[in-house]
Design a protein around this motif. Structure first.
Motif, PDB file in Angstrom:
ATOM      1  N   UNK A 283       0.845  -1.202   0.000  1.00 35.14           N
ATOM      2  CA  UNK A 283       0.000   0.000   0.000  1.00 35.14           C
ATOM      3  C   UNK A 283       0.884   1.256   0.000  1.00 35.14           C
ATOM      4  N   UNK A 284       0.775   2.066  -1.055  1.00 39.52           N
ATOM      5  CA  UNK A 284       1.638   3.258  -1.139  1.00 39.52           C
ATOM      6  C   UNK A 284       0.917   4.486  -0.583  1.00 39.52           C
ATOM      7  N   UNK A 285       1.688   5.358   0.025  1.00 38.90           N
ATOM      8  CA  UNK A 285       1.132   6.534   0.695  1.00 38.90           C
ATOM      9  C   UNK A 285       1.772   7.812   0.180  1.00 38.90           C
ATOM     10  N   UNK A 286       0.942   8.756  -0.261  1.00 40.15           N
ATOM     11  CA  UNK A 286       1.431  10.076  -0.636  1.00 40.15           C
ATOM     12  C   UNK A 286       1.254  11.027   0.539  1.00 40.15           C
ATOM     13  N   UNK A 287       2.185  11.938   0.697  1.00 43.16           N
ATOM     14  CA  UNK A 287       2.132  12.876   1.826  1.00 43.16           C
ATOM     15  C   UNK A 287       2.146  14.312   1.301  1.00 43.16           C
ATOM     16  N   UNK A 288       1.194  15.090   1.789  1.00 45.62           N
ATOM     17  CA  UNK A 288       1.113  16.519   1.434  1.00 45.62           C
ATOM     18  C   UNK A 288       1.189  17.346   2.715  1.00 45.62           C
ATOM     19  N   UNK A 289       2.193  18.207   2.771  1.00 46.68           N
ATOM     20  CA  UNK A 289       2.411  19.044   3.945  1.00 46.68           C
ATOM     21  C   UNK A 289       2.041  20.480   3.580  1.00 46.68           C
ATOM     22  N   UNK A 290       1.206  21.117   4.409  1.00 46.59           N
ATOM     23  CA  UNK A 290       0.763  22.490   4.116  1.00 46.59           C
ATOM     24  C   UNK A 290       0.832  23.361   5.371  1.00 46.59           C
ATOM     25  N   UNK A 291       1.133  24.629   5.171  1.00 50.81           N
ATOM     26  CA  UNK A 291       1.151  25.518   6.325  1.00 50.81           C
ATOM     27  C   UNK A 291       1.217  26.976   5.919  1.00 50.81           C
ATOM     28  N   UNK A 292       1.085  27.844   6.908  1.00 47.24           N
ATOM     29  CA  UNK A 292       1.206  29.286   6.689  1.00 47.24           C
ATOM     30  C   UNK A 292       2.652  29.648   6.342  1.00 47.24           C
ATOM     31  N   UNK A 293       2.824  30.754   5.638  1.00 54.13           N
ATOM     32  CA  UNK A 293       4.168  31.252   5.331  1.00 54.13           C
ATOM     33  C   UNK A 293       4.994  30.153   4.693  1.00 54.13           C
ATOM     34  N   UNK A 294       6.230  30.000   5.180  1.00 56.73           N
ATOM     35  CA  UNK A 294       7.118  28.965   4.644  1.00 56.73           C
ATOM     36  C   UNK A 294       7.268  27.795   5.615  1.00 56.73           C
ATOM     37  N   UNK A 295       6.216  27.582   6.404  1.00 53.84           N
ATOM     38  CA  UNK A 295       6.241  26.463   7.349  1.00 53.84           C
ATOM     39  C   UNK A 295       6.512  25.138   6.642  1.00 53.84           C
ATOM     40  N   UNK A 296       5.776  24.879   5.552  1.00 52.65           N
ATOM     41  CA  UNK A 296       5.845  23.576   4.885  1.00 52.65           C
ATOM     42  C   UNK A 296       7.233  23.315   4.297  1.00 52.65           C
ATOM     43  N   UNK A 297       7.791  24.305   3.590  1.00 50.06           N
ATOM     44  CA  UNK A 297       9.126  24.078   3.021  1.00 50.06           C
ATOM     45  C   UNK A 297      10.181  24.069   4.122  1.00 50.06           C
ATOM     46  N   UNK A 298       9.951  24.803   5.206  1.00 52.83           N
ATOM     47  CA  UNK A 298      10.895  24.825   6.331  1.00 52.83           C
ATOM     48  C   UNK A 298      10.994  23.475   7.017  1.00 52.83           C
ATOM     49  N   UNK A 299       9.860  22.887   7.364  1.00 54.58           N
ATOM     50  CA  UNK A 299       9.871  21.598   8.066  1.00 54.58           C
ATOM     51  C   UNK A 299      10.342  20.493   7.120  1.00 54.58           C
ATOM     52  N   UNK A 300      10.085  20.687   5.824  1.00 54.01           N
ATOM     53  CA  UNK A 300      10.550  19.704   4.839  1.00 54.01           C
ATOM     54  C   UNK A 300      12.070  19.729   4.722  1.00 54.01           C
ATOM     55  N   UNK A 301      12.665  20.922   4.806  1.00 48.06           N
ATOM     56  CA  UNK A 301      14.133  21.014   4.753  1.00 48.06           C
ATOM     57  C   UNK A 301      14.743  20.310   5.963  1.00 48.06           C
ATOM     58  N   UNK A 302      14.079  20.402   7.118  1.00 47.25           N
ATOM     59  CA  UNK A 302      14.551  19.710   8.323  1.00 47.25           C
ATOM     60  C   UNK A 302      14.430  18.196   8.138  1.00 47.25           C
ATOM     61  N   UNK A 303      13.277  17.764   7.663  1.00 47.21           N
ATOM     62  CA  UNK A 303      13.038  16.339   7.410  1.00 47.21           C
ATOM     63  C   UNK A 303      14.086  15.756   6.465  1.00 47.21           C
TER      64      UNK A 303
END
Lengths: 144, 144
Positions: free
Chosen positions: A1-21
């Motif tokens: 079973x494959x899972x897609x993940x979509x991260x969303x947030x205000x400002x640059x929250x989503x790209x910020x937490x993604x850079x950490x990940x």
């Protein structure tokens, strides 16, 4: 079973937490980060979400993670989830919860991926007790 | 009682969550965000943390919030907190917890600022139930 993940947030929250990940766990596929910069609006955000969902479409399930309960990113995602109950929507996630999800996706490719996931996020929030150094050392200090 | 806030995380987590915070609650003072980009190291991070703490020095107390329990940002902060127990160190925080802290700092300038703060962070993590639209509407949908 494959899972897609979509991260969303205000400002640059989503790209910020993604850079950490990605610094810790490497580059992700079947993963989308949608920002909501100050000069943007709900219509634009909604369009970017739709495009991201389209790119994740090949997956058996899609999880949406938003920064906050309420707010435009959550509201836009909520409307979508109400239309398509197969989507799952989490809010208020932190980095530890996201890492747990990514790790489960790698090693646990069945339906139990989301079991207790929000609770993991809850357990990952805390106040550090300087007198508990021993407990910390046992938990395994790493250098990431 | 004045409170300085230092936010730290891997990659651009700290500046990302700060951009979300400031989009919703406006520009912050006595607030520092320290990133840990991929091309950086522990020594550099430690120096940037020290500079940020110096800028916050005028405050009666300083709270450090890191993205994760363990990892370099947490470890660097932990060493500092172990030396200076007056500092408080939180880990795994999310945007809701940060917003609660900022709101308390504005309206509740006494020592109770940190009371149950980690628990607030825990409560802010969840899985949205599409059948609970009523509960959501009662909680007050806003357009931020």
């Amino acid at each position: 079973m494959s899972t897609g993940i979509l991260v969303m947030g205000h400002g640059h929250f989503a790209s910020g937490i993604t850079s950490a990940l990605e610094l810790i766990m490497g580059r992700q596929t079947d993963y989308e980060a949608v920002d909501f910069p100050a000069d943007s609006d709900k219509v634009e955000l909604s369009q970017r979400m739709e495009q991201a969902l389209k790119r994740l479409k090949g997956n058996d399930q899609i999880l949406i993670l938003t920064d906050l309960f309420s707010g435009t990113p959550f509201n836009v995602a909520m409307e979508k989830v109400t239309e398509q109950p197969a989507l799952k929507l989490y809010y208020g996630f932190n980095l530890g919860m996201l890492m747990e999800l990514i790790s489960r996706r790698m090693f646990q490719a069945d339906g139990s991926l989301t079991e207790g996931l929000a609770e993991v996020g809850q357990q990952q929030v805390g106040l550090f007790d300087p007198h508990s150094m021993e407990a910390y050392t046992e938990a395994g200090e790493d250098e990431l």
